[in-house]
Design an enzyme around this catalytic site. Sequence first.
Site, mmCIF file in Angstrom:
data_model
loop_
_atom_site.group_PDB
_atom_site.id
_atom_site.type_symbol
_atom_site.label_atom_id
_atom_site.label_comp_id
_atom_site.label_asym_id
_atom_site.label_seq_id
_atom_site.Cartn_x
_atom_site.Cartn_y
_atom_site.Cartn_z
ATOM 1 N N GLU A 64 0.806 -1.229 0.000
ATOM 2 C CA GLU A 64 0.000 0.000 0.000
ATOM 3 C C GLU A 64 0.830 1.266 0.000
ATOM 4 O O GLU A 64 0.497 2.254 -0.650
ATOM 5 C CB GLU A 64 -0.962 0.020 1.199
ATOM 6 C CG GLU A 64 -2.114 -0.953 1.106
ATOM 7 C CD GLU A 64 -1.746 -2.371 1.494
ATOM 8 O OE1 GLU A 64 -0.573 -2.615 1.881
ATOM 9 O OE2 GLU A 64 -2.616 -3.248 1.409
ATOM 10 N N HIS A 133 -11.108 -4.933 9.726
ATOM 11 C CA HIS A 133 -11.736 -5.055 8.411
ATOM 12 C C HIS A 133 -13.018 -4.227 8.346
ATOM 13 O O HIS A 133 -13.855 -4.470 7.504
ATOM 14 C CB HIS A 133 -12.079 -6.523 8.113
ATOM 15 C CG HIS A 133 -10.979 -7.280 7.432
ATOM 16 N ND1 HIS A 133 -9.653 -7.079 7.712
ATOM 17 C CD2 HIS A 133 -11.010 -8.233 6.475
ATOM 18 C CE1 HIS A 133 -8.933 -7.893 6.952
ATOM 19 N NE2 HIS A 133 -9.735 -8.608 6.200
#
Lengths: 329, 327
Positions: A64, A133
Amino acid sequence: MSLKSRKLPYSLAINEAIHQMMEMDKAVFLIGQGVKSPWYVGNTARGLMEKYGPQRVIDTPVSENAITGAAVGAAIVGMRPIVVHPRMDFMLYALDPIINEAANWHYMFGGKSSVPVVIWGIINRGGEQAAQHSQALHALFSHIPGLKVVMPSTPYDAKGLMISAIQDNNPVVYIDDRWLYTLEGEVPREAYSVPIGKGAIRREGRDVTLVAASYMVIESLKASEELKNDGVDVEVIDLRSVKPLDETLLFESVKKTGRLVVVDGGWKTCGIAAEVSARVSENIFEYLKAPVYRVTLPDVPAPASCVLEKEYYPDSKTIVNAVKGVLGG
Amino acid sequence: MGKYSKEFLKRLYKSMVRIRVCEESFVEPILRGEVQCPVHLYSGQEAIAAGVCSALTEQDYIFGSHRSHGHYLAKGGGMRELVAEIYCKEAGCSRGRGGSMHIIAPEIGMVGSAPIVAGTIPLALGAALASRIREEKRVTVSFFGDGATGEGVLYESLNFAALKKLPIIFACENNFYSTHMPIRECRPENNISKIAKPFCIQGYRVDGNDVLKVYETSKKGVEMCRRGRGPVFIELMTYRLRGHVGPDDNIQGSHTDIRSRKEIERWKKKDPLGRFEKYLIKNGVLTGKSIDTIKKEIESEVKDAHDFTRNSRYPGKEELTRYVFKE
C-alpha cells in the site's frame, strides 16, 4: 433527471464514471490491489481491464505504501491516477504518501506543483469481520489540510463525485461503503460531475435537521419516515463531502429547524459529528432551541460477534431515539 | 581522459564547485542565526549529484531528500531561487513555504525533495510508472541515503519497479551515518547494493567521491533504463564533511559526539573536489589559475544570490492560507 438516465446500482455507477473518464482522458489510470478481482472491488472495475489493458488498469502486490506513493508520484508528473484500497483499514499503511506527501505537496512547494490523485478507500463493515476489516476513517483524513474527502450516498453522487474527484487538481479521498453497493438509483448515461463541497437536502422538514453522510443517509431517511408517523417533520441533509463541509446548506437548515442531530458512521471523539456540531455552535448558536445530539459509533473498535455488531452500529432506531431526545421527549 | 571532452569535464567540475561554494556560504549565516530553517549541507557528496545528473537530460526526473541542494543545482536549478528558499523568502523556489528541505524546479526535472526518510522513493516510482504508461524514454532518479534502507517502502518500491521493469535508478548515497547512527548499528550487512539482487535488479557499488566513476555508472544505468532494462540500483559511497544538520561536523567529544577526528581526516583526504582538481590539472584540462577563475566566478554567483535574497521580501502575512489547494 436526465432523459437518458436509467437505474443503476451504486457500484456500477462508480464503474461507469471510471470507464468514461478513462475514455476521455489518457492521463487517468486505475491502480491498486485487486482491480481485476470482483472479490476485492465488487463490480466497480468491471470491463476496465478488457478495455484499457494492464498498462492503465494495474493490479498490484500488497504494498500500500509504495503503490499509493506511486499514484501520488504519477500525479505529480501529470497523470490523474485513481488508487484503490479495497479495505480502507489497509490504507493506513499509506499514510505517509497521503498525508506527508500528497496533502502537503502543493502548499510546501508554494503552488509550483500539484497532486491530482484520487485515493479511493472502501469501507467494508459488518459480517463479523472485526476491528481491522471494518473501519470508517473519513474523520482522520478530514483532519488533514490539503485533502478533500467525499462520501457519496446515492448512485447518482457515486458517479458524479468520482468524476469530480478525478477532475480535481488536488488529492481527493473518495470513500464509499460496501453496504451501498447494491443500492439502485437513477444515473444519467452521460458523464457529469457533482461539485465537491456541496451537500444536498434529501428530505425537507421543519422540526429537526438530521445531518449524515454515506450509508448513514439511508438510515436517516428510514428514521425520518418512522418519525413522520409520530408527527415529527425531519429535514435530512446529505453532506456528500465531509471536507470541505457545506456550511451554507447546514446553517440554513438549522436556522429553520433550530434542532440538530448529526449522524456519522465514524467514531465519536474528534469525529465529523463533533466538527459539524462545533461549526453550528460557533456560528449560529442563537438559533439552537436544544443541545446538538450526536449519533456515532461508540469509541470502541469494531467487534466480531454479530450480537455485539448489532449493538455497535447505529441504525434508524438509534436515530429516531436521538431525534426524540433533541425534541425533549 | 581521452573519451571526455574538455568542455564536459569543465562543466562537471563547475557543477561540483557550484554546490560546494553554495553550501559553505550558509555556514556563517546559520551561525549568525540569519538562516533559521534546518539545513542539511551536501559538502563532501558533490560528486554524486554532479556525476548522476550529468548523465541525465533536462527531461529526466529526479526526486530528492532532506539533503538535496546539490541535486537541485546539478540538475540545473537557479542559484537565486535556492538561496532565497533557504532564507524562506517569497522569491524562493517554493515561495518560502518549503525551506531547505523542500526544493523544487519542475521546469528542469527536479520534481521535488522531502525529508521524510524514503518518502520520495515511491513518488519517483510513480513518475517512472507514468513514463511507462505514456511510453516516454524518460528516466527517473530517486536519491536517498543509507538511512532510507531501514524503511519498508524502499523494498516495496524495488519489488514493484522490478516487476514492471520501470525506468528508475535507485541512487543510494551511503555516507555511513543515519543522522547520529553509524551504519554498523543500523544494518547487519554494510554492502547496501546487495539489496538489489533478491528483486532481480542490477546493483552497482561505486566510489561516490570519484565523479567520473559516478558518471560512468549512471550513464550505464540510464542507458539500461532507456532500453527497457531497468530498474537499476546504485550504491554511492561517500562522506558528509559537515554534520547531519547545520554546519556542525559531529566530532567525538563535541556536544554531538558522533564521529572520530581520525575518520573525518581520512575522508577529507578523499574530498571529491580536491581529487577531481588533481585529475584535471594532471590531464591538462585546467590549471591552478583557471581553477581560481572558475571559483571566483562561482563565488560571485553565490554572493549575488545572497544579495538578491537579502533584498527580497518574506511571504505576506495575508497569504498564510494560500496554496493549500490548487484552485
